[in-house]
Design a protein around this motif. Structure first.
Motif, PDB file in Angstrom:
ATOM      1  N   PHE A 154     -28.047 -17.779 -19.587  1.00 28.70           N
ATOM      2  CA  PHE A 154     -27.592 -17.922 -18.307  1.00 28.70           C
ATOM      3  C   PHE A 154     -26.973 -19.277 -17.747  1.00 28.70           C
ATOM      4  CE2 PHE A 154     -31.153 -15.145 -18.237  1.00 28.70           C
ATOM      5  CZ  PHE A 154     -30.701 -14.105 -17.578  1.00 28.70           C
ATOM      6  N   THR A 155     -25.864 -19.169 -17.012  1.00 29.43           N
ATOM      7  CA  THR A 155     -25.299 -20.583 -16.495  1.00 29.43           C
ATOM      8  C   THR A 155     -25.462 -20.552 -15.065  1.00 29.43           C
ATOM      9  OG1 THR A 155     -23.782 -20.364 -18.509  1.00 29.43           O
ATOM     10  CG2 THR A 155     -23.393 -21.833 -16.418  1.00 29.43           C
ATOM     11  N   LYS A 156     -26.152 -21.368 -14.533  1.00 30.47           N
ATOM     12  CA  LYS A 156     -26.225 -21.596 -13.021  1.00 30.47           C
ATOM     13  C   LYS A 156     -25.516 -22.991 -12.540  1.00 30.47           C
ATOM     14  CE  LYS A 156     -30.458 -21.847 -10.133  1.00 30.47           C
ATOM     15  NZ  LYS A 156     -31.892 -22.054 -10.220  1.00 30.47           N
ATOM     16  N   ILE A 157     -24.872 -22.667 -11.752  1.00 29.89           N
ATOM     17  CA  ILE A 157     -24.086 -23.689 -11.001  1.00 29.89           C
ATOM     18  C   ILE A 157     -24.256 -23.662  -9.560  1.00 29.89           C
ATOM     19  CG2 ILE A 157     -21.669 -24.615 -10.228  1.00 29.89           C
ATOM     20  CD1 ILE A 157     -20.544 -22.739 -12.845  1.00 29.89           C
TER      21      ILE A 157
ATOM     22  N   GLU B  92     -23.064 -28.751 -10.176  1.00 29.14           N
ATOM     23  CA  GLU B  92     -23.779 -28.916 -11.188  1.00 29.14           C
ATOM     24  C   GLU B  92     -24.129 -27.777 -12.056  1.00 29.14           C
ATOM     25  OE1 GLU B  92     -28.333 -30.999 -11.984  1.00 29.14           O
ATOM     26  OE2 GLU B  92     -27.085 -31.819 -10.426  1.00 29.14           O
ATOM     27  N   LYS B  93     -23.819 -27.776 -13.524  1.00 30.65           N
ATOM     28  CA  LYS B  93     -23.918 -26.974 -14.302  1.00 30.65           C
ATOM     29  C   LYS B  93     -25.110 -26.705 -15.134  1.00 30.65           C
ATOM     30  CE  LYS B  93     -21.465 -24.539 -18.210  1.00 30.65           C
ATOM     31  NZ  LYS B  93     -20.350 -24.594 -18.816  1.00 30.65           N
ATOM     32  N   THR B  94     -25.976 -25.883 -15.086  1.00 34.66           N
ATOM     33  CA  THR B  94     -27.294 -25.596 -15.837  1.00 34.66           C
ATOM     34  C   THR B  94     -27.360 -24.615 -16.811  1.00 34.66           C
ATOM     35  OG1 THR B  94     -28.347 -26.851 -14.020  1.00 34.66           O
ATOM     36  CG2 THR B  94     -29.696 -25.915 -15.780  1.00 34.66           C
TER      37      THR B  94
ATOM     38  N   ILE C 177     -32.901 -18.221 -23.331  1.00 36.60           N
ATOM     39  CA  ILE C 177     -34.153 -17.999 -23.292  1.00 36.60           C
ATOM     40  C   ILE C 177     -34.538 -16.464 -24.133  1.00 36.60           C
ATOM     41  CG2 ILE C 177     -35.035 -19.242 -21.412  1.00 36.60           C
ATOM     42  CD1 ILE C 177     -34.851 -16.962 -19.711  1.00 36.60           C
ATOM     43  N   CYS C 178     -35.624 -16.218 -24.565  1.00 33.15           N
ATOM     44  CA  CYS C 178     -36.130 -14.994 -25.162  1.00 33.15           C
ATOM     45  C   CYS C 178     -36.266 -13.911 -24.125  1.00 33.15           C
ATOM     46  CB  CYS C 178     -36.886 -14.859 -26.049  1.00 33.15           C
ATOM     47  SG  CYS C 178     -38.739 -15.484 -25.274  1.00 33.15           S
TER      48      CYS C 178
ATOM     49  N   PHE D 283     -34.669 -16.361 -11.811  1.00 31.11           N
ATOM     50  CA  PHE D 283     -33.235 -15.476 -11.841  1.00 31.11           C
ATOM     51  C   PHE D 283     -33.229 -14.450 -10.754  1.00 31.11           C
ATOM     52  CE2 PHE D 283     -34.464 -16.798 -16.108  1.00 31.11           C
ATOM     53  CZ  PHE D 283     -33.441 -17.797 -16.161  1.00 31.11           C
ATOM     54  N   PRO D 284     -32.687 -14.709  -9.658  1.00 36.20           N
ATOM     55  CA  PRO D 284     -32.385 -13.669  -8.567  1.00 36.20           C
ATOM     56  C   PRO D 284     -32.660 -12.362  -8.811  1.00 36.20           C
ATOM     57  CG  PRO D 284     -31.134 -15.554  -8.023  1.00 36.20           C
ATOM     58  CD  PRO D 284     -31.555 -15.700  -9.457  1.00 36.20           C
TER      59      PRO D 284
END
Length: 173
Positions: free
Chosen positions: A15-18, A22-24, A28-29, A40-41
């Motif tokens: 997953f990429t969260k912005i 700011e990018k994170t 994960i498994c 994660f919504p």
């Protein structure tokens, strides 16, 4: 790549969260993703393409007051009775007539998702001949229109001549 949470299993979800530019990134498994579902919504198992489409539909008209939308008569398909609100929740049409019934709301969505409201399709490689030439003529005509708008008349004249050549080729087939 190993899961960032448990450091044991291979990471299968990425997953990429912005947020505020700011990018994170999360790697994960599936087990950790289910445990961290609140991160994660909608949770991992609840996601579907229909939820994605529904999210796009709900944001199709930025700046529109939600209260104002509810005051209007609900948009409804005459054939199957599906309302636009029902469609926006499910992401599915009730019948083929829904496209026409919800057209005014769908055009901005299609334009945002696909970049256009008209599907031009592709031409199979082996069909060749006139179809490809006609598509090329259409593309060149659009380019010609843009060149004229920008007052690039020399380039426009070259495009005009090329269009004439292709149209003669099509007539000869």
């Amino acid at each position: 790549m190993i899961c960032q949470e448990c450091q044991q299993r291979p990471a299968t979800l990425h997953f990429t969260k912005i947020v505020n530019g700011e990018k994170t990134e999360f790697h994960i498994c599936e087990v950790c993703a289910q445990e961290k579902g609140d991160m994660f919504p909608g949770g991992i198992n609840n996601f579907s393409i229909h939820h994605l489409l529904s999210g796009l539909l709900n944001n199709a008209e930025p700046g529109v007051n939600a209260f104002k939308v509810q005051q209007e008569a609900p948009l409804r398909c005459e054939k199957c009775g599906l309302t636009y609100a029902q469609f926006s929740k499910s992401g599915r049409f009730g019948c083929s007539n829904c496209y026409k019934a919800f057209e005014e709301k769908l055009d901005p969505l299609f334009r945002r998702v696909h970049g256009n409201t008209h599907h031009s399709g592709k031409v199979p490689e082996r069909s060749g001949g006139a179809i490809k030439l006609k598509k090329e003529v259409d593309r060149l005509k659009e380019e010609l229109r843009k060149r004229i708008e920008r007052e690039e008349f020399e380039e426009a004249a070259k495009l005009r001549d090329r269009i004439r050549e292709l149209e003669q080729q099509i007539a000869g087939l």
